[in-house]
Design a protein around this motif. Structure first.
Motif, PDB file in Angstrom:
ATOM      1  N   UNK B 185      31.407  35.410  34.449  1.00 18.66           N
ATOM      2  CA  UNK B 185      31.935  36.414  33.520  1.00 18.66           C
ATOM      3  C   UNK B 185      32.886  37.373  34.239  1.00 18.66           C
ATOM      4  N   UNK B 186      32.580  37.662  35.503  1.00 14.20           N
ATOM      5  CA  UNK B 186      33.460  38.524  36.287  1.00 14.20           C
ATOM      6  C   UNK B 186      34.872  37.925  36.332  1.00 14.20           C
ATOM      7  N   UNK B 187      34.947  36.617  36.590  1.00 22.84           N
ATOM      8  CA  UNK B 187      36.253  35.968  36.676  1.00 22.84           C
ATOM      9  C   UNK B 187      36.966  36.003  35.321  1.00 22.84           C
ATOM     10  N   UNK B 188      36.233  35.723  34.235  1.00 21.20           N
ATOM     11  CA  UNK B 188      36.865  35.700  32.905  1.00 21.20           C
ATOM     12  C   UNK B 188      37.345  37.096  32.516  1.00 21.20           C
ATOM     13  N   UNK B 189      36.499  38.101  32.699  1.00 19.04           N
ATOM     14  CA  UNK B 189      36.865  39.450  32.264  1.00 19.04           C
ATOM     15  C   UNK B 189      38.049  39.999  33.044  1.00 19.04           C
ATOM     16  N   UNK B 190      38.118  39.667  34.331  1.00 18.15           N
ATOM     17  CA  UNK B 190      39.209  40.182  35.151  1.00 18.15           C
ATOM     18  C   UNK B 190      40.424  39.257  35.113  1.00 18.15           C
ATOM     19  N   UNK B 191      40.294  38.113  34.430  1.00 17.32           N
ATOM     20  CA  UNK B 191      41.401  37.175  34.363  1.00 17.32           C
ATOM     21  C   UNK B 191      41.751  36.597  35.720  1.00 17.32           C
ATOM     22  N   UNK B 192      40.746  36.444  36.593  1.00 18.10           N
ATOM     23  CA  UNK B 192      41.021  35.864  37.909  1.00 18.10           C
ATOM     24  C   UNK B 192      40.409  34.470  37.994  1.00 18.10           C
ATOM     25  N   UNK B 193      40.643  33.787  39.107  1.00 18.48           N
ATOM     26  CA  UNK B 193      40.321  32.374  39.176  1.00 18.48           C
ATOM     27  C   UNK B 193      38.929  32.115  39.740  1.00 18.48           C
ATOM     28  N   UNK B 194      38.226  31.179  39.079  1.00 15.92           N
ATOM     29  CA  UNK B 194      36.901  30.759  39.523  1.00 15.92           C
ATOM     30  C   UNK B 194      37.035  29.401  40.203  1.00 15.92           C
ATOM     31  N   UNK B 195      36.443  29.251  41.384  1.00 14.68           N
ATOM     32  CA  UNK B 195      36.500  27.965  42.080  1.00 14.68           C
ATOM     33  C   UNK B 195      35.099  27.381  42.163  1.00 14.68           C
ATOM     34  N   UNK B 196      34.876  26.284  41.448  1.00 13.77           N
ATOM     35  CA  UNK B 196      33.553  25.661  41.432  1.00 13.77           C
ATOM     36  C   UNK B 196      33.613  24.358  42.216  1.00 13.77           C
ATOM     37  N   UNK B 197      33.018  24.312  43.414  1.00  7.93           N
ATOM     38  CA  UNK B 197      33.020  23.064  44.179  1.00  7.93           C
ATOM     39  C   UNK B 197      32.086  22.047  43.534  1.00  7.93           C
ATOM     40  N   UNK B 198      32.203  20.748  43.900  1.00  5.72           N
ATOM     41  CA  UNK B 198      31.261  19.760  43.379  1.00  5.72           C
ATOM     42  C   UNK B 198      29.833  20.170  43.716  1.00  5.72           C
ATOM     43  N   UNK B 199      28.866  19.782  42.881  1.00  6.71           N
ATOM     44  CA  UNK B 199      27.487  20.233  43.055  1.00  6.71           C
ATOM     45  C   UNK B 199      26.727  19.363  44.066  1.00  6.71           C
TER      46      UNK B 199
END
Lengths: 86, 452
Positions: B185-199
């Motif tokens: 939510x932090x990334x969405x609200x601030x309009x910044x990028x989320x990096x999700x590596x493979x699990x």
């Protein structure tokens, strides 16, 4: 003395590895082996440090004032050597 | 403001997430917004989607439209699913992980959100407030659900970023749980990028992935941070902000991170699914200043009574969803179960009051482990407790009285760990097993649970 300490650490590592992973043999280690790639997970590593404390009587992660985490098996041996209680 | 409004104000080509399924721009995330929001308006929707990018898109459509969102982990044991759906009174499940759908108490199951078709009727009214149901981290039985609103979840989230290079948030947590959802939510609200590596890859690979993607902000438990500090790739992370949560952060790991990342802010936060985010500590020292008791920095009241920390509830309801089990007093205080002591103007954490053991963020009830241990034919009696570890904070330890002499203990230890490993989650299997002749009992004749 240093060779003796290394041998004792290797022995505890092998015991913990077999017990924790249920493997029949432990991997052979050299100084460049990356600890996280030995097949021991972070819980396994925590067990190793506790068992070494029981075996050697000290935990360098508690004793050392230096904020340091070893990456290789060689780093680990040196860390135990450097922080032996006098 | 609902989630959709945050995304709608961004340029369409703005990248919000890099995940195993690709790059998610604002316009890709909003692509199905109207179809999903209309189809699911007023419904009670369970969401169990592995990919965080798809997750953001679906959550954005549901927030402000659905009556409730129940976020379920892809790792949820399937046998717990029916009970959770019942507690939350869900009528729809969106899942890309659940196979057994026939026996679920639902009118609709979609195996992928692409299957959702909007209703023929136009101009469906969207309900104005959506309940967010989050699962607790209890590891005994079915997880409990806590009700939040978007407002209570993002209460401490900074919407505007300081000027300078845009932050890139690494996601090492399961985004369906409280800590991971905070990052998302932090990334969405601030309009910044989320990096999700493979699990399903080793930690070194994840850290290398995050380093290559220019990750500047990363949140993890102290146990995870110690492990990260042991990877050679850790030095390549261009971190500007480091967040620790979920366990007690000790001085050693705080100092170590400050040494590896001299220019990064190091923050440890105190939060729980029930209480929400309580406070954060930015001075790189363990514990928190006693001034927080009079003047809480995040506005969430704290107090100490009988050596325990209490925190004011910020969730929507102070009982678990679908049950009458409360987790706070009538005036909204939650007993955190954390023992604390005040020393030198600082409040320090001493561990859990109940004997509950926190292993790298997973909570373990000693009674459950003892019961399984005692079911082994060679075990006469057992005591399970938390043992301090310089690597994991706390690990599970057991003292066991056998029906026969243990020998040198090696074989028996292996046998018991194998036996427990087949019956318990890995975090619950005692890391340390010692064989004793007798168990220490406390004054009431019960097995003593004091950590040693």
């Amino acid at each position: 003395m240093a060779a003796d300490l290394k041998a004792r650490i290797v022995k505890v590592f092998e015991d913990v590895f077999k017990e924790h992973t249920q493997a029949t043999t432990a991997p052979s280690l050299n100084d460049d082996s990356v600890l996280l790639e030995t097949g021991l997970d972070s819980l396994g590593f925590a067990i190793l440090v506790i068992r070494l404390e029981e075996e050697l009587g000290y935990d360098p992660f508690v004793l050392s004032s230096e904020a340091y985490y070893p990456q290789t098996f060689g780093d680990l041996i040196r860390f135990y050597e450097d922080n032996q209680p006098q | 403001m609902k989630l959709q409004a945050y995304l709608a104000q961004l340029p369409g080509d703005k990248v919000l997430a890099d995940t195993p399924t690709g790059t998610w721009t604002a316009s890709r995330l909003l692509e199905n917004y109207h179809a999903w929001a209309q189809a699911l308006s007023g419904r009670k929707v369970a969401v169990q989607l592995a990919d965080p990018g798809l997750g953001i898109g679906v959550l954005t459509a549901l927030d402000g439209a659905a009556a409730s969102i129940t976020l379920l982990s892809p790792a949820l044991p399937p046998e717990h699913l029916p009970k959770l759906l019942e507690h939350a009174q869900c009528d729809i499940l969106l899942s890309d992980t659940t196979a057994a759908t026939d026996e679920l108490p639902l009118s609709d199951v979609y195996l992928h959100p692409d299957e959702i078709r909007p209703p023929d009727t136009k101009g469906v009214e969207y309900s104005s407030s959506t309940d967010w149901h989050l699962a607790t981290s209890g590891t005994t039985g079915v997880p409990k659900l806590v009700s939040h609103s978007l407002a209570s979840l993002v209460r401490t989230t900074k919407v505007r970023q300081p000027t300078g290079q845009e932050p890139r948030w690494g996601l090492l947590y399961d985004y369906t749980r409280f800590a991971g959802l905070q990052v998302l939510l932090q990334a969405v609200l601030a309009g910044s990028r989320l990096i999700a590596p493979p699990v399903d890859v080793p930690l070194r690979t994840k850290i290398a992935h995050l380093a290559a993607a220019g990750c500047t902000h990363l949140s993890a438990t102290p146990t995870m941070w110690r492990k990260i500090a042991m990877t050679p790739e850790a030095r390549e992370l261009p971190l500007r902000q480091i967040t620790l949560g979920g366990e007690i952060a000790d001085d050693r790991i705080l100092n170590s991170l400050a040494a590896i990342y001299p220019t990064a802010r190091v923050v440890h936060i105190y939060a729980s699914t029930e209480a929400g985010v309580g406070f954060s500590v930015k001075d790189r020292q363990s514990g928190f200043p006693t001034s927080y008791l009079d003047d809480p920095p995040e506005g969430v009241a704290l107090r100490i009574a009988d050596g325990r920390l209490f925190i004011k509830n910020t969730a929507v309801r102070s009982s678990y969803v679908g049950t009458d089990i409360g987790f706070g007093t009538e005036d909204g205080w939650i007993e955190t179960g954390d023992n604390v002591t005040v020393k030198g103007g600082r409040v320090h954490f001493l561990g859990r009051a109940s004997g509950l053991i926190n292993v790298g963020g997973d909570k373990v009830y000693p009674e459950e482990v003892e019961t399984i241990l005692m079911s082994h034919s060679d075990v006469h009696a057992a005591r399970v407790f938390g043992r301090a570890s310089s690597i994991m904070g706390t690990v599970v330890a057991a003292e066991v009285v056998l029906n026969h002499p243990p020998g040198d203990g090696t074989e028996m230890r292996r046998e018991l760990k194998k036996f427990l490993g087949m019956r318990l989650a890995p975090a619950k299997v005692p890391a340390i097993i010692n064989f004793v002749e007798d168990l220490a009992l406390n004054a009431t004749g019960k097995v003593s649970r004091d950590a040693s």
